[in-house]
Every structure is written in C-alpha cells, then in structure tokens.
Design a protein around this motif. Sequence first.
Motif, PDB file in Angstrom:
ATOM      1  N   VAL A  51       0.849  -1.191   0.000  1.00  0.00           N
ATOM      2  CA  VAL A  51       0.000   0.000   0.000  1.00  0.00           C
ATOM      3  C   VAL A  51       0.884   1.240   0.000  1.00  0.00           C
ATOM      4  O   VAL A  51       1.794   1.358   0.819  1.00  0.00           O
ATOM      5  N   SER A  74      -2.373   6.447   0.001  1.00  0.00           N
ATOM      6  CA  SER A  74      -3.612   5.691   0.200  1.00  0.00           C
ATOM      7  C   SER A  74      -3.771   5.258   1.651  1.00  0.00           C
ATOM      8  O   SER A  74      -4.879   5.292   2.206  1.00  0.00           O
ATOM      9  N   LYS A  92      -6.932   6.671   3.967  1.00  0.00           N
ATOM     10  CA  LYS A  92      -7.898   5.706   4.490  1.00  0.00           C
ATOM     11  C   LYS A  92      -7.928   5.699   6.010  1.00  0.00           C
ATOM     12  O   LYS A  92      -9.003   5.749   6.622  1.00  0.00           O
ATOM     13  N   ASP A 123     -11.899   6.123   2.068  1.00  0.00           N
ATOM     14  CA  ASP A 123     -11.638   4.777   1.563  1.00  0.00           C
ATOM     15  C   ASP A 123     -11.669   4.695   0.039  1.00  0.00           C
ATOM     16  O   ASP A 123     -10.784   4.090  -0.582  1.00  0.00           O
ATOM     17  N   GLU A 124     -12.689   5.286  -0.579  1.00  0.00           N
ATOM     18  CA  GLU A 124     -12.830   5.191  -2.035  1.00  0.00           C
ATOM     19  C   GLU A 124     -11.711   5.939  -2.750  1.00  0.00           C
ATOM     20  O   GLU A 124     -11.175   5.477  -3.756  1.00  0.00           O
ATOM     21  N   LYS A 162      -8.597   3.926  -2.602  1.00  0.00           N
ATOM     22  CA  LYS A 162      -8.620   2.816  -3.562  1.00  0.00           C
ATOM     23  C   LYS A 162      -8.279   3.294  -4.965  1.00  0.00           C
ATOM     24  O   LYS A 162      -7.541   2.632  -5.702  1.00  0.00           O
ATOM     25  N   LYS A 163      -8.816   4.458  -5.358  1.00  0.00           N
ATOM     26  CA  LYS A 163      -8.544   4.988  -6.691  1.00  0.00           C
ATOM     27  C   LYS A 163      -7.052   5.245  -6.886  1.00  0.00           C
ATOM     28  O   LYS A 163      -6.481   4.928  -7.929  1.00  0.00           O
ATOM     29  N   ASP A 197      -4.610   3.886  -5.161  1.00  0.00           N
ATOM     30  CA  ASP A 197      -3.869   2.631  -5.062  1.00  0.00           C
ATOM     31  C   ASP A 197      -3.944   1.827  -6.357  1.00  0.00           C
ATOM     32  O   ASP A 197      -3.039   1.049  -6.665  1.00  0.00           O
ATOM     33  N   LYS A 198      -5.021   2.020  -7.124  1.00  0.00           N
ATOM     34  CA  LYS A 198      -5.187   1.275  -8.373  1.00  0.00           C
ATOM     35  C   LYS A 198      -4.362   1.853  -9.520  1.00  0.00           C
ATOM     36  O   LYS A 198      -4.201   1.209 -10.557  1.00  0.00           O
TER      37      LYS A 198
END
Length: 224
Positions: free
Chosen positions: A173, A177, A181, A187-188, A191-192, A194-195
């Motif tokens: 991670v 991110s 978080k 959280d969302e 995730k964006k 981290d992707k």
Amino acid sequence: MPLIKAKEPFIFKTQLSLVETTGLKARDLTELSHYLKEVPEASIYYHTHHFLQQHQYLTPEPPNDIAYWVTNVLQEDEIGERLAAMDTVRFNSLGALRDAIVSAIDSYLAKDTQLRKAPPGEEFYFMKCILFTLPTQYKATDLKEFCECLKHVSIHCLYNHIFEGRLRPPLGVNDFSNWLKTSLSEDELAKKIDKLDPYTQTMEGLRKRIIHFIEKQLEDAKPC
C-alpha cells in the motif's frame, strides 16, 4: 460539510540515495543467477526501482536494467522478454521480487541453452542503493491541504511515497492511500489512488492524476 482533520498530519518526505558498487559482476546468465541470490536487497532495489526513477520522464517506463542487460548485451531475447514483462508492482517485497527474477532465469537455464557471454567491459556490475529519507516543509491535516502540498513537492518526494511506500508496512500500500484511508476515512479515494499503475506513466503524470482525484472529491463534498 467541514473537512475531516487528521489526528496526525501527513508529513511529506523526500529521499536521497547513495549508490555503491558491490564488487560483483556477471558475464552470463549462470553468474547473474548466482549473484542475484547473494546480493543484498539494496542491490535488487537499485536494479529495479531505482532504474525507474532515473528514467521517470519516459513512458512507458523502460524495463528493469537486469532485463535490459540480458536483452541488449547478452542478446538472450526469450528470457529478456520474460524479465521485462515482469509486473514489478504486484510484488510487495524485494525478497519476493528477487525470487521471481531468479526463478525465471533458472527455468531458462534448465533448458541447457548454449549461453552467450558479455563482451569484455559489458559485464553486469551489481550496484546497491542506500536510501536516506528526509522530512520536507510540507505537511497536511486535511484533504485540501494534502492536495495543495501535492502540487509543490518534488518528484523525489512522490517517488518515496508511491514506490517506497509499497515496500514498507503495511506492505503493498502506498503512503498516500494508507493515510487517506486510516486518517481521513477516504476509503474510495484511497482505492482509486492505489489502483493507479505508477510503472506506466511519468511521476508528473501520476501527480496530475492524484490531484485530479482529490479535487473531484473536494468538489463533490461541497454543499449544494
């Protein structure tokens, strides 16, 4: 809606590196595999991640320099392509990355292929990279401050938190991110970010994408 304030600020940190030689060099794939099993993780890091930082203005990023040497010096195209195609981002530790590289080379060597040797002077010289992390003047306690800081920090700072962060606990991670978080409950958004694949774009391109995500989140959070 007021912005959530973190109990602990995010302190943006940059990094400096000191490159040293290990005194080891490989002339062919057998020696390359042998020394890859022995060198410190600082050497594995240098020949994979540090290579990306040196060439961060190129997109897509060049392969790690192990793959580069195997392909361009030894002209072992088959294994060179396998090493170049290795998805570095999926490895959560340098040990796992080392094992994957060695496994690929050893599998190729098991075919009893006649090996090519590097011409004199073009051997693979194992280097290692010692990293020093330093705090910058930038720190953030909420999403707006975080976004503003991102616009000003250096690419070395971004590299530290995006690439190096994945190799620190919690493994896999990035630092951005993780903080978004755990400290801001975003959280969302976490995730964006981290992707995002940091290996297929420049650091400046990555900065713009992250800032875009955050500004969109700030805009959506405004009262109607």
